[in-house]
Design an enzyme around this catalytic site. Structure first.
Site, PDB file in Angstrom:
ATOM      1  N   GLU A  46      13.725  56.330 112.788  1.00  0.00           N
ATOM      2  CA  GLU A  46      12.922  57.493 112.644  1.00  0.00           C
ATOM      3  C   GLU A  46      13.539  58.565 111.789  1.00  0.00           C
ATOM      4  O   GLU A  46      13.468  59.216 110.597  1.00  0.00           O
ATOM      5  CB  GLU A  46      12.312  58.198 113.686  1.00  0.00           C
ATOM      6  CG  GLU A  46      11.494  59.499 113.639  1.00  0.00           C
ATOM      7  CD  GLU A  46      11.152  60.019 115.227  1.00  0.00           C
ATOM      8  OE1 GLU A  46      10.659  61.109 114.882  1.00  0.00           O
ATOM      9  OE2 GLU A  46      11.275  59.351 116.050  1.00  0.00           O
TER      10      GLU A  46
ATOM     11  N   ASP B 218      13.153  59.741 107.665  1.00  0.00           N
ATOM     12  CA  ASP B 218      13.196  61.129 107.474  1.00  0.00           C
ATOM     13  C   ASP B 218      14.214  61.304 106.297  1.00  0.00           C
ATOM     14  O   ASP B 218      13.666  62.067 105.515  1.00  0.00           O
ATOM     15  CB  ASP B 218      13.386  61.773 108.502  1.00  0.00           C
ATOM     16  CG  ASP B 218      13.545  63.401 108.408  1.00  0.00           C
ATOM     17  OD1 ASP B 218      12.182  63.848 108.063  1.00  0.00           O
ATOM     18  OD2 ASP B 218      14.548  64.210 108.629  1.00  0.00           O
TER      19      ASP B 218
ATOM     20  N   ASP C 142       6.034  60.305 113.553  1.00  0.00           N
ATOM     21  CA  ASP C 142       7.150  59.715 113.987  1.00  0.00           C
ATOM     22  C   ASP C 142       7.022  58.208 113.511  1.00  0.00           C
ATOM     23  O   ASP C 142       8.014  57.588 112.981  1.00  0.00           O
ATOM     24  CB  ASP C 142       7.009  59.514 115.500  1.00  0.00           C
ATOM     25  CG  ASP C 142       7.601  60.989 116.030  1.00  0.00           C
ATOM     26  OD1 ASP C 142       7.832  61.930 115.396  1.00  0.00           O
ATOM     27  OD2 ASP C 142       7.448  61.107 117.284  1.00  0.00           O
TER      28      ASP C 142
ATOM     29  N   GLU D 229       7.705  57.853 109.627  1.00  0.00           N
ATOM     30  CA  GLU D 229       9.268  57.906 109.444  1.00  0.00           C
ATOM     31  C   GLU D 229       9.946  56.517 109.810  1.00  0.00           C
ATOM     32  O   GLU D 229      10.765  56.094 109.197  1.00  0.00           O
ATOM     33  CB  GLU D 229       9.651  59.011 109.995  1.00  0.00           C
ATOM     34  CG  GLU D 229       9.222  60.404 109.205  1.00  0.00           C
ATOM     35  CD  GLU D 229       9.782  61.834 110.075  1.00  0.00           C
ATOM     36  OE1 GLU D 229       9.680  62.993 109.660  1.00  0.00           O
ATOM     37  OE2 GLU D 229      10.077  61.634 111.510  1.00  0.00           O
TER      38      GLU D 229
END
Length: 242
Positions: free
Chosen positions: A55, A59, A128, A131
């Protein structure tokens, strides 16, 4: 529908991947990215940490891809304007909506309890998972392929943002968000002022009930406040509300 983690998921994932025209090399990597924390226990703590790492990576990869797109298509923007433009693309609503657009909820593995609680439609879970998926995609396919894939699935948002150098009036949007969520209104404070008179830079901070939320920097207090407001929106929208 709840997916059988032991058998059916791999076939479902491969079919889903074909619909998006990519062929995964490491299916287990994607499986880890698509496994919601409701399926974790103390015995699978390592997998939980791996999900969080994917995650985090996703990002960063998403942010870099969008930043490069903005740099190439909108030359001459200030760092503050570029930051606002990037934030408008990768804000939480965009992530969850893109996840729905590509049918990502169909391949998320979760517990029966989370499934029954509507977990497949929760924005926080979809953000979440989106990502984490991008993080896994990057490790599996490399930077160039990942960047092209991101541009394809975020095409709608990239087309919109190209016509708007910055999001308009983020301060008003933040105020409306606070009112909607029954939170105190934000307070803007000058944190720092630097540079000669002809080249001033201001750093404005946002506080809610004296708690620091975010900060932005610009050539004017107004532009710095707008940047701070956009950052605050992005942060606050990720916090689960009861």
């Amino acid at each position: 529908m709840e997916i059988n983690i032991e058998g059916k998921w791999e076939n479902l994932f491969l079919s889903w991947a074909r619909s998006l025209r990519f062929k995964p090399k490491n299916i287990n990597l994607f499986k880890m990215a698509m496994t919601h924390t409701s399926l974790y226990s103390e015995k699978t703590k390592t997998h939980h940490c791996m999900f969080e790492s994917l995650e985090f990576l996703g990002d960063a990869v998403l942010g870099l891809a969008i930043a490069e797109y903005i740099y190439n298509t909108n030359p001459g923007l200030s760092p503050g304007e570029s930051t606002l433009m990037r934030s408008s693309v990768v804000r939480s609503q965009s992530l969850s909506q893109v996840a729905r657009n590509i049918n990502l909820p169909d391949i998320i593995l979760m517990s029966k309890g989370e499934e029954n609680a509507g977990g497949r439609n929760k924005d926080s879970i979809l953000e979440d998972a989106m990502e984490a998926f991008i993080g896994a995609f990057y490790l599996d396919k490399g930077w160039i392929t990942t960047k092209k894939f991101i541009y394809k699935i975020f095409e709608k948002y990239l087309e919109q943002v190209s016509h708007l150098p910055v999001r308009k009036d983020s301060k008003s949007e933040l105020q409306e968000w606070c009112q909607k969520n029954q939170m105190p209104l934000p307070e803007y404070r000058l944190i720092e002022e630097k540079g000669p008179d002809h080249q001033k830079k201001f750093r404005m901070g946002i506080f809610i009930e004296d708690k620091f939320i975010s900060a932005g920097e610009g050539k004017t207090k107004k532009s710095a406040s707008q940047i701070a407001a956009q950052k605050a929106l992005s942060l606050l929208q990720k916090v689960p509300r009861l």
